[in-house]
Design a protein around this motif. Structure first.
Motif, PDB file in Angstrom:
ATOM      1  N   ALA A  98       0.822  -1.374  -0.001  1.00  0.00           N
ATOM      2  CA  ALA A  98       0.111   0.062  -0.045  1.00  0.00           C
ATOM      3  C   ALA A  98       0.867   1.175   0.118  1.00  0.00           C
ATOM      4  O   ALA A  98       1.983   1.336   0.753  1.00  0.00           O
ATOM      5  CB  ALA A  98      -1.133  -0.148   0.918  1.00  0.00           C
ATOM      6  N   ILE A  99       0.604   2.037  -0.762  1.00  0.00           N
ATOM      7  CA  ILE A  99       1.597   3.246  -1.153  1.00  0.00           C
ATOM      8  C   ILE A  99       0.733   4.586  -1.215  1.00  0.00           C
ATOM      9  O   ILE A  99      -0.105   4.837  -1.853  1.00  0.00           O
ATOM     10  CB  ILE A  99       2.345   3.267  -2.628  1.00  0.00           C
ATOM     11  CG1 ILE A  99       3.160   1.816  -2.636  1.00  0.00           C
ATOM     12  CG2 ILE A  99       3.257   4.537  -2.591  1.00  0.00           C
ATOM     13  CD1 ILE A  99       3.751   1.616  -3.871  1.00  0.00           C
ATOM     14  N   PHE A 150       4.184  -7.474  -7.274  1.00  0.00           N
ATOM     15  CA  PHE A 150       3.596  -6.859  -5.949  1.00  0.00           C
ATOM     16  C   PHE A 150       2.336  -6.429  -6.640  1.00  0.00           C
ATOM     17  O   PHE A 150       2.281  -6.008  -7.918  1.00  0.00           O
ATOM     18  CB  PHE A 150       4.078  -5.576  -5.666  1.00  0.00           C
ATOM     19  CG  PHE A 150       5.432  -5.998  -4.375  1.00  0.00           C
ATOM     20  CD1 PHE A 150       5.118  -6.001  -2.851  1.00  0.00           C
ATOM     21  CD2 PHE A 150       6.510  -6.282  -4.916  1.00  0.00           C
ATOM     22  CE1 PHE A 150       6.052  -6.370  -2.206  1.00  0.00           C
ATOM     23  CE2 PHE A 150       7.535  -6.641  -3.991  1.00  0.00           C
ATOM     24  CZ  PHE A 150       7.288  -6.496  -2.562  1.00  0.00           C
ATOM     25  N   ASP A 151       1.161  -6.807  -5.862  1.00  0.00           N
ATOM     26  CA  ASP A 151      -0.196  -6.217  -6.241  1.00  0.00           C
ATOM     27  C   ASP A 151       0.059  -4.690  -5.618  1.00  0.00           C
ATOM     28  O   ASP A 151       0.755  -4.530  -4.227  1.00  0.00           O
ATOM     29  CB  ASP A 151      -1.203  -6.889  -5.292  1.00  0.00           C
ATOM     30  CG  ASP A 151      -1.659  -8.318  -6.197  1.00  0.00           C
ATOM     31  OD1 ASP A 151      -1.435  -7.988  -7.557  1.00  0.00           O
ATOM     32  OD2 ASP A 151      -2.343  -8.990  -5.655  1.00  0.00           O
ATOM     33  N   ILE A 152      -0.746  -3.745  -6.034  1.00  0.00           N
ATOM     34  CA  ILE A 152      -0.506  -2.322  -5.656  1.00  0.00           C
ATOM     35  C   ILE A 152      -1.925  -1.682  -5.052  1.00  0.00           C
ATOM     36  O   ILE A 152      -2.769  -1.844  -5.754  1.00  0.00           O
ATOM     37  CB  ILE A 152      -0.055  -1.490  -6.543  1.00  0.00           C
ATOM     38  CG1 ILE A 152       1.358  -2.044  -7.571  1.00  0.00           C
ATOM     39  CG2 ILE A 152       0.462   0.096  -5.943  1.00  0.00           C
ATOM     40  CD1 ILE A 152       2.576  -2.130  -6.751  1.00  0.00           C
ATOM     41  N   CYS A 212      -3.705  -3.677  -9.684  1.00  0.00           N
ATOM     42  CA  CYS A 212      -3.547  -2.297  -9.023  1.00  0.00           C
ATOM     43  C   CYS A 212      -4.868  -1.704  -8.519  1.00  0.00           C
ATOM     44  O   CYS A 212      -5.631  -1.631  -9.566  1.00  0.00           O
ATOM     45  CB  CYS A 212      -2.807  -1.413  -9.962  1.00  0.00           C
ATOM     46  SG  CYS A 212      -2.354   0.131  -9.417  1.00  0.00           S
ATOM     47  N   GLU A 213      -4.952  -1.213  -7.393  1.00  0.00           N
ATOM     48  CA  GLU A 213      -6.514  -0.809  -7.072  1.00  0.00           C
ATOM     49  C   GLU A 213      -6.152   0.524  -6.763  1.00  0.00           C
ATOM     50  O   GLU A 213      -5.335   0.834  -5.651  1.00  0.00           O
ATOM     51  CB  GLU A 213      -7.060  -1.629  -6.082  1.00  0.00           C
ATOM     52  CG  GLU A 213      -8.330  -1.615  -5.723  1.00  0.00           C
ATOM     53  CD  GLU A 213      -8.915  -2.848  -4.887  1.00  0.00           C
ATOM     54  OE1 GLU A 213      -9.376  -3.767  -5.294  1.00  0.00           O
ATOM     55  OE2 GLU A 213      -8.573  -2.777  -3.549  1.00  0.00           O
ATOM     56  N   LEU A 214      -7.008   1.493  -6.895  1.00  0.00           N
ATOM     57  CA  LEU A 214      -7.011   2.945  -6.174  1.00  0.00           C
ATOM     58  C   LEU A 214      -7.951   2.766  -4.926  1.00  0.00           C
ATOM     59  O   LEU A 214      -9.307   2.635  -4.892  1.00  0.00           O
ATOM     60  CB  LEU A 214      -7.605   3.862  -7.485  1.00  0.00           C
ATOM     61  CG  LEU A 214      -7.993   5.174  -6.832  1.00  0.00           C
ATOM     62  CD1 LEU A 214      -6.522   5.929  -6.196  1.00  0.00           C
ATOM     63  CD2 LEU A 214      -8.494   6.102  -8.023  1.00  0.00           C
ATOM     64  N   GLN A 254      -0.448  -0.403 -13.932  1.00  0.00           N
ATOM     65  CA  GLN A 254      -1.258  -1.807 -14.465  1.00  0.00           C
ATOM     66  C   GLN A 254      -0.392  -1.974 -15.745  1.00  0.00           C
ATOM     67  O   GLN A 254      -0.199  -3.148 -15.674  1.00  0.00           O
ATOM     68  CB  GLN A 254      -2.640  -1.563 -14.497  1.00  0.00           C
ATOM     69  CG  GLN A 254      -3.437  -3.023 -14.683  1.00  0.00           C
ATOM     70  CD  GLN A 254      -3.431  -3.824 -13.575  1.00  0.00           C
ATOM     71  OE1 GLN A 254      -4.098  -3.660 -12.701  1.00  0.00           O
ATOM     72  NE2 GLN A 254      -2.727  -4.882 -13.686  1.00  0.00           N
ATOM     73  N   ALA A 255      -0.302  -1.172 -16.509  1.00  0.00           N
ATOM     74  CA  ALA A 255       0.384  -1.298 -17.731  1.00  0.00           C
ATOM     75  C   ALA A 255       2.158  -1.962 -17.465  1.00  0.00           C
ATOM     76  O   ALA A 255       2.335  -2.816 -18.389  1.00  0.00           O
ATOM     77  CB  ALA A 255       0.611  -0.106 -18.584  1.00  0.00           C
ATOM     78  N   GLU A 256       2.379  -1.696 -16.553  1.00  0.00           N
ATOM     79  CA  GLU A 256       3.901  -2.460 -16.187  1.00  0.00           C
ATOM     80  C   GLU A 256       3.837  -4.026 -16.222  1.00  0.00           C
ATOM     81  O   GLU A 256       4.707  -4.571 -16.434  1.00  0.00           O
ATOM     82  CB  GLU A 256       4.290  -1.783 -14.815  1.00  0.00           C
ATOM     83  CG  GLU A 256       4.743  -0.296 -14.722  1.00  0.00           C
ATOM     84  CD  GLU A 256       5.901  -0.026 -15.581  1.00  0.00           C
ATOM     85  OE1 GLU A 256       6.628  -1.084 -16.251  1.00  0.00           O
ATOM     86  OE2 GLU A 256       6.034   1.227 -16.084  1.00  0.00           O
TER      87      GLU A 256
END
Ligand SMILES: NC(=O)c1ccc[n+]([C@@H]2O[C@H](COP(=O)([O-])OP(=O)(O)OC[C@H]3O[C@@H](n4cnc5c(N)ncnc54)[C@H](OP(=O)(O)O)[C@@H]3O)[C@@H](O)[C@H]2O)c1
Length: 285
Positions: A6-7, A27-29, A55-57, A47-49
């Protein structure tokens, strides 16, 4: 199952670059951003990486403690295990404003991150390798504990920023002590990313503006280099970084902090004072 990080402030600069790298590592983000539109754009970039990760906002403004608490509880309900919390968001204030007695840079950069961390702690403890990483700055050198949590002496913009970055370091040391008292396996670190070309400088004024103007062409690094410590501490094998639990990093090395206000007394005082503030606002921690 992928590890989860989580960032805060994952939509820009060092936070976004760290998220992109950690996504490439698998990692899931969880991108914790205050602006929905900027957050959605960042999620697409991250997500494109790596299409194989999630990846969730989560929209979270650190200047709104009630929102921090509510969103953290929603995250906890959905993710009982989180491996890394990267407390990255921070800013140089455009103006000096207060919430009650607390200067707002300190409020968003420190008080809100302490609340977020304590709310997500059960998930971090479920990881077995949980870690909390606090993005501070060499600017902690200019911080003064005597200015914290009182509105009688208005700090300059630079002093407010330095105070917040000092608080990030005192929090890291205080958190280590708190985790030890819980016999928790979670470890914690603070870091200085270096002078990095990001959106950070947009608000900068006074001495900082002067220094940036003079030195930017020579010493400023890009966000990829600036994210090295954040990425390293998020993804290094635990046995490699655990001996440095509670310490302050530049790149991949633990280094000494540079402020006489970093004392065990001030660590305890800040921790207690922050808990009192959070409890007075009704947060059960
Ligand atoms: N760049 C440097 O030279 C440097 C040096 C030392 C330390 N640092 C530290 O590095 C960290 C990241 O900064 P950066 O250089 O990557 O700057 P940046 O590009 O401006 O990114 C800062 C991030 O923090 C977010 N943020 C600011 N206030 C917030 C709030 N109230 N709630 C939630 N999110 C908030 C911003 O969101 P918005 O996009 O919505 O504004 C942005 O995502 C900061 O803690 C900074 O103090 C930077």
């Amino acid at each position: 199952m992928n590890k989860i990080v989580a960032i805060t402030g994952a939509n820009s600069g060092i936070g976004l670059t760290a998220a992109q790298d950690l996504a490439r590592q698998g990692f899931d983000i969880l991108a914790l951003c205050r602006n929905k539109q900027k957050g959605e754009e960042a999620v697409k970039i991250i997500q494109a990486e790596n299409p194989a990760i999630k990846c969730e906002l989560w929209v979270m403004d650190l200047s709104n403690l009630q929102q921090v608490s509510t969103v953290a509880e929603q995250i906890l309900a959905k993710y009982p295990k989180i491996d890394v919390l990267l407390n990255n968001a921070g800013y140089y204030p455009a103006s000096i404003t207060y919430t009650g007695e607390i200067e707002d840079t300190l409020y968003a950069s420190h008080v809100a991150h302490q609340l977020l961390t304590l709310k997500l702690l059960p998930a971090l403890e479920a990881s077995g390798e949980g870690r909390v990483i606090n993005v501070s700055s060499m600017a902690h050198m200019g911080g003064k504990v005597a200015r914290f949590f009182q509105n009688t002496k208005k700090p300059s913009h630079t002093q407010a920023y330095c105070d917040a970055k000092l608080a990030n370091i005192l929090f890291t040391v205080g958190l280590k002590k708190y985790l030890a008292s819980r016999k928790s396996e979670v470890t914690t670190y603070s870091l200085h990313p270096g002078p990095v070309k990001t959106n950070f400088e947009n608000n900068v004024s006074g001495v900082f503006r002067f220094l940036i103007t003079i030195f930017k062409p020579f010493i400023f690094i890009d966000a990829v280099q600036g994210a090295v410590a954040s990425i390293y501490l998020s993804s290094a094998p635990l046995n490699e970084i655990k001996p440095f639990d509670g310490q302050y990093f530049i790149k991949k090395r633990a280094v000494k902090t540079q402020n006489r206000d970093i004392t065990p007394e001030n660590v305890d005082w800040q921790w207690k004072k922050t808990m009192e503030i959070l409890q007075s606002k009704g947060f059960a921690l």
